[in-house]
Design an enzyme around this catalytic site. Structure first.
Site, PDB file in Angstrom:
ATOM      1  N   CYS A  82      21.804 -37.636 -31.970  1.00 17.21           N
ATOM      2  CA  CYS A  82      21.197 -37.133 -31.648  1.00 17.21           C
ATOM      3  C   CYS A  82      20.116 -35.756 -32.469  1.00 17.21           C
ATOM      4  O   CYS A  82      20.943 -34.926 -33.004  1.00 17.21           O
ATOM      5  CB  CYS A  82      21.446 -36.458 -30.245  1.00 17.21           C
ATOM      6  SG  CYS A  82      19.937 -35.165 -29.670  1.00 17.21           S
ATOM      7  N   CYS A 130      20.235 -37.850 -24.285  1.00 16.93           N
ATOM      8  CA  CYS A 130      21.184 -37.579 -24.809  1.00 16.93           C
ATOM      9  C   CYS A 130      21.714 -36.794 -23.605  1.00 16.93           C
ATOM     10  O   CYS A 130      21.383 -35.781 -22.996  1.00 16.93           O
ATOM     11  CB  CYS A 130      21.248 -36.402 -25.813  1.00 16.93           C
ATOM     12  SG  CYS A 130      22.067 -35.858 -26.266  1.00 16.93           S
ATOM     13  N   CYS A 153      16.393 -50.095 -26.668  1.00 11.25           N
ATOM     14  CA  CYS A 153      15.498 -49.270 -27.613  1.00 11.25           C
ATOM     15  C   CYS A 153      14.975 -47.960 -28.133  1.00 11.25           C
ATOM     16  O   CYS A 153      14.535 -47.331 -27.279  1.00 11.25           O
ATOM     17  CB  CYS A 153      14.160 -50.392 -26.933  1.00 11.25           C
ATOM     18  SG  CYS A 153      13.136 -50.363 -28.014  1.00 11.25           S
TER      19      CYS A 153
HETATM   20 ZN   LIG Z   1      21.164 -34.468 -27.645  1.00 12.72          ZN
END
Ligand SMILES: [Zn+2]
Length: 164
Positions: A82, A130, A153
């Site tokens: 992330c 996330c 995706c």
């Molecule tokens: Zn994150």
């Protein structure tokens, strides 16, 4: 000015005030009900940290242009993480060539992402974010290859790549 006009103006002003109050109330209710994440920052902090393109995707649920991310062509062994909080999200072992122009995976790392239903654009889709910072990553669809049949995706601009 006659009383009828005054009355109409008063009602219009009151109606506008009522609408604004309702919108504010809805806004705060949404914020109160929002999922809590271990990593939180103010909107200004996210903007400063991420830059415009990643901010638009991670914090505004935007979508990058297809074929715009260098991570499409990233085929080395490693981990996709992330960009908001550095949490590891996907192993290169689950990446596949979907032909969509967005980095695509068959499965996230355990516990790395959360989901919610997304009915924007008139489609029922499953949004993926996330699990640590709540940053929007993309969507998951049921037309992926084996072994999971899922196609995650993802927006490449929302991630970084760490070679193994
Ligand atoms: Zn994150």
């Amino acid at each position: 000015m006659n009383n009828a006009v005054n009355r109409r103006r008063f009602l219009a002003a009151a109606g506008g005030g009522f609408l604004a109050t309702t919108l504010l109330a809805c806004g705060s209710r949404t914020a109160d009900a929002a999922e809590r994440f271990p990593v939180t920052r103010t909107d200004a902090q996210w903007r400063a940290q991420l830059g415009p393109a990643a901010y638009d995707v991670l914090r505004q649920e935007g979508t990058e242009r297809p074929y715009s991310s260098p991570l499409n062509g990233e085929h080395r062994a490693g981990t996709f993480a992330c960009k908001g909080c550095t949490q590891s999200l996907f192993s290169s072992k689950t990446k596949f060539e979907s032909g969509t122009g967005w980095p695509s995976f068959t499965a996230p790392l355990p516990g790395a992402v959360g989901y919610h239903r997304d009915s924007t654009l008139g489609m029922a889709r499953t949004e993926v974010h996330c699990s640590r910072c709540g940053g929007h990553l993309g969507h998951v669809f049921d037309d992926g290859p084996r072994p999971t049949g899922k196609r995650f995706c993802m927006n490449g601009v929302a991630m970084t790549f760490r070679p193994a």
